[in-house]
Design a protein around this motif. Structure first.
Motif, PDB file in Angstrom:
ATOM      1  N   VAL A 289      12.600  -0.350  50.040  1.00  0.00           N
ATOM      2  CA  VAL A 289      13.253  -0.098  48.750  1.00  0.00           C
ATOM      3  C   VAL A 289      14.768  -0.050  48.921  1.00  0.00           C
ATOM      4  O   VAL A 289      15.517  -0.611  48.105  1.00  0.00           O
ATOM      5  CB  VAL A 289      12.721   1.202  48.119  1.00  0.00           C
ATOM      6  CG1 VAL A 289      13.554   1.598  46.896  1.00  0.00           C
ATOM      7  CG2 VAL A 289      11.255   1.045  47.733  1.00  0.00           C
ATOM      8  N   ARG A 290      15.231   0.617  49.973  1.00  0.00           N
ATOM      9  CA  ARG A 290      16.677   0.670  50.211  1.00  0.00           C
ATOM     10  C   ARG A 290      17.253  -0.729  50.335  1.00  0.00           C
ATOM     11  O   ARG A 290      18.301  -1.045  49.751  1.00  0.00           O
ATOM     12  CB  ARG A 290      16.990   1.467  51.491  1.00  0.00           C
ATOM     13  CG  ARG A 290      16.815   2.965  51.366  1.00  0.00           C
ATOM     14  CD  ARG A 290      17.544   3.690  52.495  1.00  0.00           C
ATOM     15  NE  ARG A 290      17.146   3.229  53.813  1.00  0.00           N
ATOM     16  CZ  ARG A 290      16.156   3.752  54.528  1.00  0.00           C
ATOM     17  NH1 ARG A 290      15.418   4.737  54.027  1.00  0.00           N
ATOM     18  NH2 ARG A 290      15.885   3.308  55.746  1.00  0.00           N
ATOM     19  N   ALA A 291      16.582  -1.586  51.110  1.00  0.00           N
ATOM     20  CA  ALA A 291      17.085  -2.942  51.330  1.00  0.00           C
ATOM     21  C   ALA A 291      17.091  -3.742  50.032  1.00  0.00           C
ATOM     22  O   ALA A 291      18.053  -4.460  49.728  1.00  0.00           O
ATOM     23  CB  ALA A 291      16.243  -3.643  52.393  1.00  0.00           C
ATOM     24  N   ARG A 292      16.026  -3.621  49.249  1.00  0.00           N
ATOM     25  CA  ARG A 292      15.947  -4.382  47.993  1.00  0.00           C
ATOM     26  C   ARG A 292      17.030  -3.953  47.019  1.00  0.00           C
ATOM     27  O   ARG A 292      17.719  -4.791  46.421  1.00  0.00           O
ATOM     28  CB  ARG A 292      14.564  -4.199  47.374  1.00  0.00           C
ATOM     29  CG  ARG A 292      14.420  -4.845  45.992  1.00  0.00           C
ATOM     30  CD  ARG A 292      12.995  -4.797  45.490  1.00  0.00           C
ATOM     31  NE  ARG A 292      12.504  -3.444  45.300  1.00  0.00           N
ATOM     32  CZ  ARG A 292      12.735  -2.713  44.203  1.00  0.00           C
ATOM     33  NH1 ARG A 292      13.485  -3.192  43.226  1.00  0.00           N
ATOM     34  NH2 ARG A 292      12.219  -1.493  44.099  1.00  0.00           N
ATOM     35  N   LEU A 293      17.203  -2.648  46.852  1.00  0.00           N
ATOM     36  CA  LEU A 293      18.195  -2.158  45.906  1.00  0.00           C
ATOM     37  C   LEU A 293      19.613  -2.434  46.388  1.00  0.00           C
ATOM     38  O   LEU A 293      20.498  -2.755  45.585  1.00  0.00           O
ATOM     39  CB  LEU A 293      17.994  -0.664  45.671  1.00  0.00           C
ATOM     40  CG  LEU A 293      16.699  -0.271  44.967  1.00  0.00           C
ATOM     41  CD1 LEU A 293      16.595   1.241  44.855  1.00  0.00           C
ATOM     42  CD2 LEU A 293      16.613  -0.911  43.596  1.00  0.00           C
ATOM     43  N   THR A 294      19.837  -2.317  47.692  1.00  0.00           N
ATOM     44  CA  THR A 294      21.169  -2.605  48.224  1.00  0.00           C
ATOM     45  C   THR A 294      21.530  -4.066  47.983  1.00  0.00           C
ATOM     46  O   THR A 294      22.664  -4.383  47.593  1.00  0.00           O
ATOM     47  CB  THR A 294      21.229  -2.284  49.727  1.00  0.00           C
ATOM     48  OG1 THR A 294      20.966  -0.890  49.918  1.00  0.00           O
ATOM     49  CG2 THR A 294      22.595  -2.623  50.305  1.00  0.00           C
ATOM     50  N   ALA A 295      20.588  -4.968  48.191  1.00  0.00           N
ATOM     51  CA  ALA A 295      20.851  -6.391  47.951  1.00  0.00           C
ATOM     52  C   ALA A 295      21.139  -6.646  46.473  1.00  0.00           C
ATOM     53  O   ALA A 295      22.074  -7.394  46.127  1.00  0.00           O
ATOM     54  CB  ALA A 295      19.661  -7.221  48.419  1.00  0.00           C
ATOM     55  N   GLU A 296      20.355  -6.028  45.597  1.00  0.00           N
ATOM     56  CA  GLU A 296      20.548  -6.236  44.157  1.00  0.00           C
ATOM     57  C   GLU A 296      21.903  -5.718  43.693  1.00  0.00           C
ATOM     58  O   GLU A 296      22.652  -6.419  42.978  1.00  0.00           O
ATOM     59  CB  GLU A 296      19.433  -5.547  43.371  1.00  0.00           C
ATOM     60  CG  GLU A 296      19.571  -5.696  41.862  1.00  0.00           C
ATOM     61  CD  GLU A 296      18.440  -5.030  41.088  1.00  0.00           C
ATOM     62  OE1 GLU A 296      18.566  -4.910  39.850  1.00  0.00           O
ATOM     63  OE2 GLU A 296      17.428  -4.632  41.720  1.00  0.00           O
ATOM     64  N   LEU A 297      22.246  -4.506  44.100  1.00  0.00           N
ATOM     65  CA  LEU A 297      23.510  -3.925  43.642  1.00  0.00           C
ATOM     66  C   LEU A 297      24.705  -4.566  44.331  1.00  0.00           C
ATOM     67  O   LEU A 297      25.788  -4.697  43.723  1.00  0.00           O
ATOM     68  CB  LEU A 297      23.497  -2.422  43.875  1.00  0.00           C
ATOM     69  CG  LEU A 297      22.482  -1.638  43.040  1.00  0.00           C
ATOM     70  CD1 LEU A 297      22.521  -0.161  43.397  1.00  0.00           C
ATOM     71  CD2 LEU A 297      22.730  -1.827  41.546  1.00  0.00           C
ATOM     72  N   SER A 298      24.545  -4.990  45.579  1.00  0.00           N
ATOM     73  CA  SER A 298      25.645  -5.685  46.266  1.00  0.00           C
ATOM     74  C   SER A 298      25.956  -6.999  45.587  1.00  0.00           C
ATOM     75  O   SER A 298      27.124  -7.411  45.491  1.00  0.00           O
ATOM     76  CB  SER A 298      25.292  -5.914  47.741  1.00  0.00           C
ATOM     77  OG  SER A 298      25.207  -4.690  48.438  1.00  0.00           O
ATOM     78  N   ALA A 299      24.930  -7.689  45.084  1.00  0.00           N
ATOM     79  CA  ALA A 299      25.147  -8.936  44.354  1.00  0.00           C
ATOM     80  C   ALA A 299      25.908  -8.676  43.063  1.00  0.00           C
ATOM     81  O   ALA A 299      26.801  -9.453  42.686  1.00  0.00           O
ATOM     82  CB  ALA A 299      23.812  -9.611  44.067  1.00  0.00           C
ATOM     83  N   LEU A 300      25.581  -7.579  42.374  1.00  0.00           N
ATOM     84  CA  LEU A 300      26.324  -7.218  41.171  1.00  0.00           C
ATOM     85  C   LEU A 300      27.772  -6.881  41.504  1.00  0.00           C
ATOM     86  O   LEU A 300      28.698  -7.302  40.798  1.00  0.00           O
ATOM     87  CB  LEU A 300      25.656  -6.033  40.479  1.00  0.00           C
ATOM     88  CG  LEU A 300      24.292  -6.271  39.835  1.00  0.00           C
ATOM     89  CD1 LEU A 300      23.746  -4.960  39.261  1.00  0.00           C
ATOM     90  CD2 LEU A 300      24.385  -7.317  38.735  1.00  0.00           C
ATOM     91  N   LEU A 301      27.959  -6.138  42.577  1.00  0.00           N
ATOM     92  CA  LEU A 301      29.305  -5.740  42.975  1.00  0.00           C
ATOM     93  C   LEU A 301      30.174  -6.949  43.325  1.00  0.00           C
ATOM     94  O   LEU A 301      31.369  -6.983  43.042  1.00  0.00           O
ATOM     95  CB  LEU A 301      29.240  -4.768  44.145  1.00  0.00           C
ATOM     96  CG  LEU A 301      30.531  -4.109  44.603  1.00  0.00           C
ATOM     97  CD1 LEU A 301      31.168  -3.315  43.466  1.00  0.00           C
ATOM     98  CD2 LEU A 301      30.265  -3.207  45.800  1.00  0.00           C
ATOM     99  N   ALA A 302      29.568  -7.953  43.951  1.00  0.00           N
ATOM    100  CA  ALA A 302      30.302  -9.150  44.360  1.00  0.00           C
ATOM    101  C   ALA A 302      30.835  -9.920  43.149  1.00  0.00           C
ATOM    102  O   ALA A 302      31.793 -10.702  43.271  1.00  0.00           O
ATOM    103  CB  ALA A 302      29.417 -10.057  45.201  1.00  0.00           C
ATOM    104  N   GLN A 303      30.249  -9.688  41.971  1.00  0.00           N
ATOM    105  CA  GLN A 303      30.691 -10.378  40.773  1.00  0.00           C
ATOM    106  C   GLN A 303      31.864  -9.697  40.087  1.00  0.00           C
ATOM    107  O   GLN A 303      32.432 -10.241  39.154  1.00  0.00           O
ATOM    108  CB  GLN A 303      29.516 -10.473  39.779  1.00  0.00           C
ATOM    109  CG  GLN A 303      28.313 -11.247  40.305  1.00  0.00           C
ATOM    110  CD  GLN A 303      27.102 -11.109  39.401  1.00  0.00           C
ATOM    111  OE1 GLN A 303      27.217 -10.668  38.254  1.00  0.00           O
ATOM    112  NE2 GLN A 303      25.935 -11.490  39.906  1.00  0.00           N
ATOM    113  N   THR A 304      32.196  -8.491  40.526  1.00  0.00           N
ATOM    114  CA  THR A 304      33.265  -7.734  39.887  1.00  0.00           C
ATOM    115  C   THR A 304      34.622  -8.169  40.424  1.00  0.00           C
ATOM    116  O   THR A 304      34.739  -8.641  41.544  1.00  0.00           O
ATOM    117  CB  THR A 304      33.081  -6.232  40.095  1.00  0.00           C
ATOM    118  OG1 THR A 304      33.229  -5.898  41.475  1.00  0.00           O
ATOM    119  CG2 THR A 304      31.715  -5.788  39.607  1.00  0.00           C
ATOM    120  N   HIS A 305      35.633  -7.946  39.628  1.00  0.00           N
ATOM    121  CA  HIS A 305      36.986  -8.312  40.040  1.00  0.00           C
ATOM    122  C   HIS A 305      37.965  -7.174  39.796  1.00  0.00           C
ATOM    123  O   HIS A 305      39.089  -7.230  40.216  1.00  0.00           O
ATOM    124  CB  HIS A 305      37.470  -9.553  39.270  1.00  0.00           C
ATOM    125  CG  HIS A 305      36.603 -10.761  39.480  1.00  0.00           C
ATOM    126  ND1 HIS A 305      36.635 -11.497  40.626  1.00  0.00           N
ATOM    127  CD2 HIS A 305      35.675 -11.327  38.678  1.00  0.00           C
ATOM    128  CE1 HIS A 305      35.759 -12.509  40.536  1.00  0.00           C
ATOM    129  NE2 HIS A 305      35.168 -12.423  39.365  1.00  0.00           N
TER     130      HIS A 305
END
Length: 305
Positions: A289-305
């Protein structure tokens, strides 16, 4: 490799200084008293991320210290000079996404004693490989009592708890204590038992099921009126997560809330989103679960500027 660019009225785009030569007076109050403010941000492919949020927080910190600092435009010009000089002098290895990254620090002190002339500069340097390693393997964290109750910042604003000042000796001592205990990092708690922040990061927790076992998508961070530093990266992630359908919440957060969460992270501008594996030796959630959520939220974070 480090690039220093001083904000100097005689140099509109900043004055590049030799990082290997003395650049501050020994009487500078940033050195003698830790009397100053700073920000750290990431430049991706030489473009600074969340720069307006960092400049806004720098200005608020300076206001709390009654410290006059250069305006935002002067900082922006110096940041551009530092990033360009560093990129030209020190070729960077691309990260896992093919980007090059630079740590940009904005620093302002009260200047030499008796001079009434603040000192301000921008520092550009490489990102430590340890941070990517921590994102990948996660963190073992311990809870430490900061020694204040959660309402003290309202009663005693002179403690500067919500400002990002140069007085980081306590934070660094906390990290050394954690390392001596075999841990990677720290989450501070208040004297009345509220979760606050890390020495260099904000705290974030997630639930993906509610008490009945039904699926939810909920992110929570401690409330800002507890005397913590408002996290620029946490704020950016919250905005992106809201658009992606996450429910957002601000504390109060208790230690048992961390232990009951499906995942916990320490989040900051340079390390980004680092999952917490254990708190005081107790595992948080499950690795999957940690890995799945970290990947999902990291992808969202990468879209921020």
């Amino acid at each position: 490799m480090t690039v220093l660019v001083f904000l100097d009225p005689a140099f509109p785009d900043g004055r590049i200084a030799d990082a290997g030569s003395p650049a501050l007076l020994a009487t500078d109050q940033g050195v003698t008293r830790g009397d100053g403010v700073f920000e750290s941000l990431l430049a991706v492919n030489s473009a600074p991320r969340k720069v307006q949020a960092h400049l806004g927080r720098l200005a608020k910190s300076a206001h709390a210290l009654d410290l006059a600092i250069p305006d935002a435009e002067a900082w922006l010009r110096a940041i551009a000079t530092a990033a360009l000089a560093f990129a030209g002098a020190s070729p960077q290895e691309p990260d896992e996404h093919g980007n090059t990254n630079i740590v940009i620090k904005l620093i302002a002190t009260r200047g030499p004693e008796g001079a009434d002339k603040p000192t301000a500069w921008v520092q550009a340097s490489a990102v430590s490989p340890l941070l990517a390693e921590q994102r990948a393997r996660g963190l073992d964290v311990i809870l430490l009592d900061r020694g204040y109750d959660s309402s003290v910042s309202g009663r005693a604003p002179w403690l500067l708890l919500g400002a990002k000042t140069l007085s980081y000796a306590v934070n660094m001592a906390a990290l050394r204590h954690a390392h001596a205990q075999g841990a990677d990092d720290v989450i501070f708690t208040s004297g009345d038992g509220h979760v606050l922040e890390g020495p260099t990061s904000s705290v974030l927790l997630a639930h993906v099921t509610d008490d009945s076992g039904a699926p939810v998508k909920r992110l929570i961070t401690p409330n800002l009126d507890s005397g913590i530093l408002p996290g620029t990266t946490q704020g950016a992630l919250f905005a992106a997560a809201k658009d992606a359908g996450w429910e957002l919440g601000y504390g109060p957060v208790k230690p048992e809330d961390l232990r009951d969460a499906d995942a916990v992270w320490l989040i900051s501008s340079i390390r980004l989103l680092a999952p917490v594996n254990t708190i005081d030796g107790r595992e948080i959630g499950t690795p999957r679960v940690r890995a799945r959520l970290t990947a999902e939220l990291s992808a969202l974070l990468a879209q921020t500027h």
